[in-house]
Design a protein around this motif. Structure first.
Motif, PDB file in Angstrom:
ATOM      1  N   UNK A 121     -21.417 102.643  69.397  1.00 15.64           N
ATOM      2  CA  UNK A 121     -22.857 102.636  69.653  1.00 15.64           C
ATOM      3  C   UNK A 121     -23.673 102.661  68.358  1.00 15.64           C
ATOM      4  N   UNK A 122     -23.023 102.972  67.244  1.00 14.49           N
ATOM      5  CA  UNK A 122     -23.724 103.103  65.969  1.00 14.49           C
ATOM      6  C   UNK A 122     -23.754 101.774  65.215  1.00 14.49           C
ATOM      7  N   UNK A 123     -24.684 101.640  64.261  1.00  8.62           N
ATOM      8  CA  UNK A 123     -24.669 100.452  63.385  1.00  8.62           C
ATOM      9  C   UNK A 123     -23.367 100.394  62.593  1.00  8.62           C
ATOM     10  N   UNK A 124     -22.977  99.223  62.213  1.00  9.90           N
ATOM     11  CA  UNK A 124     -21.687  99.013  61.567  1.00  9.90           C
ATOM     12  C   UNK A 124     -21.515  99.835  60.293  1.00  9.90           C
ATOM     13  N   UNK A 125     -22.553  99.959  59.520  1.00 12.56           N
ATOM     14  CA  UNK A 125     -22.470 100.683  58.250  1.00 12.56           C
ATOM     15  C   UNK A 125     -22.368 102.208  58.425  1.00 12.56           C
ATOM     16  N   UNK A 126     -22.640 102.710  59.616  1.00  9.26           N
ATOM     17  CA  UNK A 126     -22.611 104.149  59.842  1.00  9.26           C
ATOM     18  C   UNK A 126     -21.347 104.603  60.574  1.00  9.26           C
ATOM     19  N   UNK A 127     -20.409 103.711  60.757  1.00  7.53           N
ATOM     20  CA  UNK A 127     -19.190 104.078  61.483  1.00  7.53           C
ATOM     21  C   UNK A 127     -18.199 104.795  60.567  1.00  7.53           C
ATOM     22  N   UNK A 128     -17.230 105.474  61.185  1.00  6.97           N
ATOM     23  CA  UNK A 128     -16.229 106.218  60.423  1.00  6.97           C
ATOM     24  C   UNK A 128     -15.257 105.271  59.722  1.00  6.97           C
ATOM     25  N   UNK A 129     -14.917 105.611  58.490  1.00  2.00           N
ATOM     26  CA  UNK A 129     -13.820 104.949  57.789  1.00  2.00           C
ATOM     27  C   UNK A 129     -12.591 105.835  57.946  1.00  2.00           C
ATOM     28  N   UNK A 130     -11.433 105.319  57.575  1.00  6.44           N
ATOM     29  CA  UNK A 130     -10.205 106.113  57.671  1.00  6.44           C
ATOM     30  C   UNK A 130     -10.302 107.352  56.785  1.00  6.44           C
ATOM     31  N   UNK A 131     -10.895 107.179  55.610  1.00  2.00           N
ATOM     32  CA  UNK A 131     -11.043 108.308  54.692  1.00  2.00           C
ATOM     33  C   UNK A 131     -11.958 109.375  55.293  1.00  2.00           C
ATOM     34  N   UNK A 132     -13.048 108.947  55.898  1.00  2.81           N
ATOM     35  CA  UNK A 132     -13.996 109.889  56.493  1.00  2.81           C
ATOM     36  C   UNK A 132     -13.375 110.623  57.680  1.00  2.81           C
ATOM     37  N   UNK A 133     -12.593 109.905  58.481  1.00  2.00           N
ATOM     38  CA  UNK A 133     -11.902 110.548  59.606  1.00  2.00           C
ATOM     39  C   UNK A 133     -10.956 111.624  59.091  1.00  2.00           C
ATOM     40  N   UNK A 134     -10.213 111.315  58.043  1.00  2.00           N
ATOM     41  CA  UNK A 134      -9.269 112.282  57.482  1.00  2.00           C
ATOM     42  C   UNK A 134     -10.009 113.501  56.933  1.00  2.00           C
ATOM     43  N   UNK A 135     -11.120 113.255  56.232  1.00  2.00           N
ATOM     44  CA  UNK A 135     -11.891 114.373  55.688  1.00  2.00           C
ATOM     45  C   UNK A 135     -12.465 115.248  56.794  1.00  2.00           C
ATOM     46  N   UNK A 136     -12.988 114.606  57.838  1.00  2.00           N
ATOM     47  CA  UNK A 136     -13.570 115.361  58.947  1.00  2.00           C
ATOM     48  C   UNK A 136     -12.511 116.172  59.691  1.00  2.00           C
ATOM     49  N   UNK A 137     -11.331 115.586  59.888  1.00  2.00           N
ATOM     50  CA  UNK A 137     -10.239 116.326  60.535  1.00  2.00           C
ATOM     51  C   UNK A 137      -9.853 117.541  59.704  1.00  2.00           C
ATOM     52  N   UNK A 138      -9.766 117.345  58.398  1.00  2.00           N
ATOM     53  CA  UNK A 138      -9.391 118.446  57.515  1.00  2.00           C
ATOM     54  C   UNK A 138     -10.450 119.553  57.540  1.00  2.00           C
ATOM     55  N   UNK A 139     -11.731 119.169  57.433  1.00  2.00           N
ATOM     56  CA  UNK A 139     -12.805 120.157  57.340  1.00  2.00           C
ATOM     57  C   UNK A 139     -13.101 120.851  58.667  1.00  2.00           C
ATOM     58  N   UNK A 140     -13.134 120.091  59.753  1.00  2.00           N
ATOM     59  CA  UNK A 140     -13.565 120.641  61.037  1.00  2.00           C
ATOM     60  C   UNK A 140     -12.430 121.167  61.911  1.00  2.00           C
ATOM     61  N   UNK A 141     -11.211 120.624  61.723  1.00  2.59           N
ATOM     62  CA  UNK A 141     -10.122 120.962  62.641  1.00  2.59           C
ATOM     63  C   UNK A 141      -8.862 121.482  61.944  1.00  2.59           C
ATOM     64  N   UNK A 142      -8.893 121.658  60.623  1.00  4.94           N
ATOM     65  CA  UNK A 142      -7.752 122.226  59.920  1.00  4.94           C
ATOM     66  C   UNK A 142      -6.557 121.291  59.793  1.00  4.94           C
ATOM     67  N   UNK A 143      -6.797 119.993  59.767  1.00  3.53           N
ATOM     68  CA  UNK A 143      -5.716 119.012  59.633  1.00  3.53           C
ATOM     69  C   UNK A 143      -5.083 119.139  58.261  1.00  3.53           C
TER      70      UNK A 143
END
Length: 97
Positions: free
Chosen positions: A70-92
């Motif tokens: 639903x978001x604009x293309x430039x605001x979507x998650x990258x693989x790096x951002x997903x990994x960072x978010x998992x680490x920060x928010x969920x203890x990955x």
């Protein structure tokens, strides 16, 4: 695909599998597979993918990616951002050494 057709045609006209392998420069196993399937079967995975560290987080990642549609293309998650978010928010703990 062209080689596939040539090998099947040559063997249908009486050329032996061994002779076809020698003539086309491929292995006899390849000739046997070509004759077994009418079209190339493509890659077939022998076992399911195992991701022991990531399996607990796939639902979260799928949710983020579905929201990203639903978001604009430039605001979507990258693989790096997903990994960072998992680490920060969920203890990955995977992905980085």
């Amino acid at each position: 695909m062209d080689l596939y057709r040539k090998v099947r045609l040559a063997c249908a006209e009486g050329m032996s599998q061994r002779e076809a392998a020698r003539h086309f420069g491929i292995s006899r196993d390849s000739v046997r597979k070509i004759l077994a399937f009418s079209v190339p079967p493509g890659y077939r995975r022998s076992a399911p993918i195992r991701r022991p560290k990531l399996d607990g987080f796939t639902g979260i990642i799928d949710q983020w990616l579905s929201e990203d549609r639903q978001r604009p293309r430039k605001q979507r998650h990258t693989a790096k951002r997903i990994c960072e978010r998992l680490r920060d928010e969920h203890g990955f703990e995977g992905g980085y050494t």
